[in-house]
Design a protein around this motif. Structure first.
Motif, short mmCIF file in Angstrom:
data_model
loop_
_atom_site.label_atom_id
_atom_site.label_comp_id
_atom_site.label_asym_id
_atom_site.label_seq_id
_atom_site.Cartn_x
_atom_site.Cartn_y
_atom_site.Cartn_z
N ARG A 1 7.75 -6.24 -1.13
CA ARG A 1 7.35 -5.13 -0.79
C ARG A 1 6.76 -5.02 0.52
O ARG A 1 6.70 -4.00 1.13
CB ARG A 1 6.76 -4.51 -2.06
CG ARG A 1 7.66 -4.07 -3.33
CD ARG A 1 6.84 -3.56 -4.38
NE ARG A 1 7.72 -2.80 -5.19
CZ ARG A 1 8.57 -1.57 -5.12
NH1 ARG A 1 8.03 -0.76 -3.91
NH2 ARG A 1 9.10 -1.01 -6.11
N ALA B 1 7.03 -1.16 1.61
CA ALA B 1 7.21 -0.35 0.31
C ALA B 1 6.20 -0.80 -0.67
O ALA B 1 6.58 -1.41 -1.71
CB ALA B 1 8.41 -0.36 0.03
N TYR B 2 4.94 -0.46 -0.59
CA TYR B 2 3.74 -0.72 -1.40
C TYR B 2 3.96 -0.05 -2.68
O TYR B 2 4.23 0.88 -2.55
CB TYR B 2 2.53 -0.52 -0.60
CG TYR B 2 1.32 -0.78 -1.53
CD1 TYR B 2 0.87 -2.25 -1.70
CD2 TYR B 2 0.87 0.13 -2.33
CE1 TYR B 2 -0.29 -2.56 -2.44
CE2 TYR B 2 -0.49 0.02 -3.25
CZ TYR B 2 -0.64 -1.34 -3.43
OH TYR B 2 -2.10 -1.74 -3.88
#
Length: 217
Positions: free
Chosen positions: A50, A55-56
């Motif tokens: 991530r 894309a946390y």
């Protein structure tokens, strides 16, 4: 050499990540160790992927997703324990030497903190459950920058907040990849090799390798 600032990774360093499964070992089935190892491996993998994707998702979400994968991968495990396992992760046991070592360092006047991928809520709950909150000066979570270790900005959370040069900080972690990242950043690093793993990342070697935290006191 004694340092005035000691920073600790949380999971695997202070807190036993396998304690949650072990707590329910009698009900999980014969593959409890496999389940626990898969859970931990996927938890870390998801954090790295991530961060690379930009894309946390918070560490608790990744912990849930990792457990779901592990349960699907280990069909012998009792899936009805999902909620109990997740609840246990909020109150992981710390390793036996941890309270005494941290108290001894604190008595010498050192500043102590956690720097972890964990969410702030997870870390505060674990520290309180183990009664470590009374000796810690700070808990640094990657939640504030929404990227996971080994992104250099994670380690910079400490140097920026406490206005220190990296080489003034002793950083302890049981994760060799974390030690590599912290070494590259400039910390003095101590690899807590609890399970006697072979070394790796030879170009980013730790300053010291210990089997546990006892020798820090």
């Amino acid at each position: 050499m004694a340092y005035s600032t000691y920073i600790f990774d949380a999971y695997g360093t202070l807190f036993d990540v396998h304690a949650a499964v072990r707590r329910h070992a009698d009900r999980i089935g014969p593959d409890g160790q496999l389940l626990s190892e898969l859970w931990r491996a996927k938890q870390l993998e998801y954090s790295w992927v991530r961060t690379l994707m930009g894309a946390y998702a918070d560490f608790w979400t990744l912990t849930e997703q990792a457990l779901d994968f592990a349960l699907a991968k280990v069909p012998s495990a009792d899936r009805t324990l999902r909620e109990a396992l997740l609840e246990a992760y909020w109150h992981l046991d710390c390793y036996p030497e941890v309270p005494g070592v941290l108290k001894a360092l604190k008595a010498r006047g050192a500043r102590l903190a956690i720097l972890s991928n964990g969410s702030q809520a997870m870390l505060e709950a674990a520290a309180k459950s183990a009664a470590l909150d009374i000796v810690l000066d700070e808990i640094f979570s990657v939640e504030t920058i929404r990227r996971f270790k080994t992104d250099p900005d994670v380690y910079d959370l400490v140097t920026t907040e406490w206005r220190l040069y990296p080489d003034a900080i002793s950083f302890q972690s049981s994760n060799r990849w974390d030690i590599a990242g912290a070494t590259k950043f400039g910390f003095r690093t101590v690899w807590i090799n609890r399970s006697n793993q072979p070394d790796e990342y030879f170009d980013y070697a730790p300053s010291l390798i210990l089997p546990d935290l006892k020798q820090l006191a």
